[in-house]
Design an enzyme around this catalytic site. Structure first.
Site, PDB file in Angstrom:
ATOM      1  N   SER A 134       5.303  32.407  35.921  1.00 21.59           N
ATOM      2  CA  SER A 134       6.214  33.668  34.490  1.00 21.59           C
ATOM      3  C   SER A 134       7.388  32.938  33.920  1.00 21.59           C
ATOM      4  O   SER A 134       8.410  32.480  34.461  1.00 21.59           O
ATOM      5  CB  SER A 134       6.267  34.570  35.601  1.00 21.59           C
ATOM      6  OG  SER A 134       7.034  36.063  34.718  1.00 21.59           O
ATOM      7  N   LYS A 189       0.021  35.970  40.291  1.00 24.16           N
ATOM      8  CA  LYS A 189       0.243  36.337  38.893  1.00 24.16           C
ATOM      9  C   LYS A 189      -0.539  37.215  37.575  1.00 24.16           C
ATOM     10  O   LYS A 189       0.465  37.969  36.864  1.00 24.16           O
ATOM     11  CB  LYS A 189       0.245  34.623  38.271  1.00 24.16           C
ATOM     12  CG  LYS A 189       1.009  34.851  36.833  1.00 24.16           C
ATOM     13  CD  LYS A 189       1.969  34.718  36.756  1.00 24.16           C
ATOM     14  CE  LYS A 189       2.690  35.200  34.657  1.00 24.16           C
ATOM     15  NZ  LYS A 189       1.748  34.722  33.717  1.00 24.16           N
ATOM     16  N   HIS A 192       0.781  40.872  38.717  1.00 23.94           N
ATOM     17  CA  HIS A 192       3.092  40.541  37.629  1.00 23.94           C
ATOM     18  C   HIS A 192       2.537  41.296  36.755  1.00 23.94           C
ATOM     19  O   HIS A 192       3.122  41.739  35.998  1.00 23.94           O
ATOM     20  CB  HIS A 192       2.892  38.217  38.045  1.00 23.94           C
ATOM     21  CG  HIS A 192       3.978  38.650  37.056  1.00 23.94           C
ATOM     22  ND1 HIS A 192       4.084  38.622  35.135  1.00 23.94           N
ATOM     23  CD2 HIS A 192       6.024  38.749  37.200  1.00 23.94           C
ATOM     24  CE1 HIS A 192       5.725  38.255  35.291  1.00 23.94           C
ATOM     25  NE2 HIS A 192       5.984  38.971  35.775  1.00 23.94           N
ATOM     26  N   ASN A 193       1.385  40.904  35.696  1.00 28.78           N
ATOM     27  CA  ASN A 193       1.305  41.055  34.661  1.00 28.78           C
ATOM     28  C   ASN A 193       1.214  42.906  34.353  1.00 28.78           C
ATOM     29  O   ASN A 193       1.266  42.921  33.047  1.00 28.78           O
ATOM     30  CB  ASN A 193       0.138  39.558  33.278  1.00 28.78           C
ATOM     31  CG  ASN A 193       0.293  38.770  33.375  1.00 28.78           C
ATOM     32  OD1 ASN A 193       1.584  38.341  34.154  1.00 28.78           O
ATOM     33  ND2 ASN A 193       0.064  37.527  32.411  1.00 28.78           N
ATOM     34  N   GLU A 196       3.293  44.377  34.577  1.00 26.09           N
ATOM     35  CA  GLU A 196       4.293  43.863  33.006  1.00 26.09           C
ATOM     36  C   GLU A 196       3.543  44.818  32.723  1.00 26.09           C
ATOM     37  O   GLU A 196       4.395  45.751  31.391  1.00 26.09           O
ATOM     38  CB  GLU A 196       4.428  42.257  32.679  1.00 26.09           C
ATOM     39  CG  GLU A 196       4.737  42.541  31.629  1.00 26.09           C
ATOM     40  CD  GLU A 196       4.167  40.406  31.465  1.00 26.09           C
ATOM     41  OE1 GLU A 196       4.497  39.444  32.125  1.00 26.09           O
ATOM     42  OE2 GLU A 196       4.301  40.654  29.811  1.00 26.09           O
TER      43      GLU A 196
HETATM   44  C1  6PG Z   1       4.467  36.118  31.772  1.00 21.72           C
HETATM   45  C2  6PG Z   1       3.936  36.449  31.059  1.00 21.72           C
HETATM   46  C3  6PG Z   1       3.140  36.228  30.152  1.00 21.72           C
HETATM   47  C4  6PG Z   1       2.454  36.904  29.268  1.00 21.72           C
HETATM   48  C5  6PG Z   1       0.954  37.334  29.480  1.00 21.72           C
HETATM   49  C6  6PG Z   1       0.120  38.931  29.081  1.00 21.72           C
HETATM   50  O1  6PG Z   1       4.740  36.034  32.884  1.00 21.72           O
HETATM   51  O2  6PG Z   1       5.094  34.672  31.067  1.00 21.72           O
HETATM   52  O3  6PG Z   1       3.435  37.382  31.862  1.00 21.72           O
HETATM   53  O4  6PG Z   1       1.812  35.495  30.596  1.00 21.72           O
HETATM   54  O5  6PG Z   1       3.248  38.231  28.603  1.00 21.72           O
HETATM   55  O6  6PG Z   1       0.383  36.458  29.278  1.00 21.72           O
HETATM   56  O7  6PG Z   1       0.304  38.585  27.486  1.00 21.72           O
HETATM   57  P1  6PG Z   1       0.212  39.748  26.594  1.00 21.72           P
HETATM   58  O8  6PG Z   1       0.322  41.203  27.032  1.00 21.72           O
HETATM   59  O9  6PG Z   1      -0.722  39.656  25.584  1.00 21.72           O
HETATM   60  O10 6PG Z   1      -1.784  40.236  28.231  1.00 21.72           O
END
Ligand code: 6PG
Length: 457
Positions: A134, A189, A192-193, A196
């Site tokens: 990430s 991960k 994590h997303n 996010e």
């Molecule tokens: C990271 C991010 C990166 C990206 C994701 C989500 O940790 O570097 O999470 O992997 O932001 O792929 O992308 P989307 O919002 O396009 O689903």
């Protein structure tokens, strides 16, 4: 020719930046990018010639020569898009590899796909390691957060490279950890997303509240900037920058269409939530908010059909900050509980403190909150029941209720904030309504067993 210690396959922006990071750390690397006539030609050699730190790097567009240039056991980091491409590349590579060689998938692959690939390649006596990386493009260059997994003995052979290129935490320890067996690194991960997605949506929810009050982009940026001191995060900081960004006197944000897409990790996280039974309800709320955004025409139609609110909400910036922080604590509580649940189900033994620690730097969800979670979290006690977050939830609850009430009054779409309080009410209800659901289910069973009767009716 002196052989390279490690190879990078796939020189998109992420692959290029990760290669430079390895070279900057003094490793002898080999670079490979495929040759596609007229489209991708001399990618590796052109890239090498542009960066002095790559002077000693070996560059290839021939796969066999690239593989032969590597020390044994060969270590190859795949920097290709998740999905079918990984299988295609691995198939091609496997023809040239020898027993004990190591393929490292650094993309956002689904953890179950990683589990499948581990079995597939182990049957060929090759090693396959899934690592979650990430930090986006900048992270890849300057130090990402790395979630590694798979066979631990194999991990030990690549640990020094990953630890060297990773971001460093406040104690100068690498933000790189061996998460556990199988595809657990890619699983972490993925979560994590998911976290996010929610952190992004919560900022969008705050933007919705402030925008409805008629605040300008600059005024919103000023408010968010003041929050950075106590509730700072990477995503909050980039939001301030985004709000202020202008192109020829026009705010860039104002000319971006309100439709958000995704690359799939939030969808996978949501499916995993449903599968494992952990009520991590905020990740789906953020995912579905993106889905709703995508139906622009339907939204326009509904907006013209149904009456709209014109009364601005009266939430002040302190109340909004408290509601934002309340929702973030619930988000982190849910995300870490989800990791624990799946880790327990798979007997992966994931150490939540270590996950929080490697998320304090390098990654997209790094924040002051993550720093405090990393120092205080107890693996066996949910975040919500642990201080200081328990007390913070208690003190911010009044503001949270007010923001949500105002949201309803003003007819605002603030899905992740709404879900935060909804979950909170659910989890603190000791005597709920599921007895009625159970009674209804019991009542239905005998009727459903008389299927023919229902059909006749
Ligand atoms: C990271 C991010 C990166 C990206 C994701 C989500 O940790 O570097 O999470 O992997 O932001 O792929 O992308 P989307 O919002 O396009 O689903």
């Amino acid at each position: 020719m002196i052989r390279a210690e490690i190879g990078v396959l796939g020189l998109g922006v992420m692959g290029k930046n990760l290669s430079r990071n390895l070279a900057n750390n003094g490793f002898r690397i080999a670079l490979y990018n495929r040759h596609v006539e007229g489209v991708e030609e001399n990618v590796a050699s052109d890239f090498k010639s542009k960066h002095p730190e790559l002077k000693k790097a070996l560059d290839f567009d021939n796969l066999s020569a690239f593989v032969q240039s590597l020390e044994i056991p060969r270590k190859i980091i795949l920097m290709v898009n998740a999905g079918k491409v990984v299988d295609l590349v691995v198939e091609q590579l496997a023809d040239y590899l020898e027993e004990g060689d190591i393929i490292i998938d650094a993309g956002n692959s689904h953890f179950q796909e990683t589990n499948r690939r581990i079995k597939w390649l182990n049957a060929k006596r090759l090693n396959f390691i899934g690592i979650g990386v990430s930090g986006g493009e900048q992270g890849a260059l300057l130090g990402p957060s790395i979630m590694s997994s798979g066979d631990q003995a194999v991990y030990l052979k690549i640990q020094k490279y990953l630890e060297a290129i990773a971001a460093k935490d406040s104690n100068n320890k690498p933000c790189c950890v061996y998460v556990g067996p199988q595809g657990s690194g890619h699983f972490v991960k993925m979560i994590h997303n998911g976290i996010e997605y929610v952190e992004m949506q919560l900022l969008a929810d705050c933007y919705t509240v402030l925008k409805q009050q008629g605040k300008s982009n600059e005024a919103m940026a000023d408010i968010f900037e003041k929050w950075i001191e106590d509730v700072g995060s990477y995503l909050l900081s980039i939001t301030v920058e985004i709000l202020r960004k202008k192109d020829n006197n026009t705010y860039v944000l104002d000319i971006i269409l309100d439709k958000a897409t995704n690359k799939g990790t939030g969808k996978w996280a949501t499916a995993t939530i449903a599968d494992c039974g952990e009520p991590a309800t905020m990740i789906p709320s953020a995912l579905f908010a993106r889905y709703i955004s995508f139906f622009k025409e339907k939204r326009q139609q509904a907006a013209s059909l149904f009456s709209q609110n014109s009364k601005p909400n009266t939430v002040n910036s302190n109340e909004l900050k408290s509601a934002y922080q309340f929702s973030r604590i619930i988000n982190h509580h849910q995300g870490f509980s989800l990791i624990k649940r799946v880790s327990d189900q798979n007997e992966w033994g994931i150490d939540l403190n270590e996950i929080a620690r490697i998320w304090t730097e390098g990654c997209i969800i790094k924040s002051e909150l993550m720093k405090s979670i990393a120092t205080t979290m107890n693996n066996d006690k949910p975040i919500l029941f642990t201080n200081p977050w328990y007390s913070e939830i208690e003190t911010s609850y009044t503001a949270m209720r007010y923001v949500v009430l105002q949201g309803i009054e003003s007819q605002l779409h603030i899905p992740s904030m709404m879900e935060a309080i909804n979950y909170f009410h659910g989890i603190k209800t000791s005597n709920g309504s599921a007895n009625l659901i159970q009674a209804q289910r019991d009542y239905l069973v005998p009727i459903l067993m008389r299927g023919e009767m229902i059909c006749q009716v």
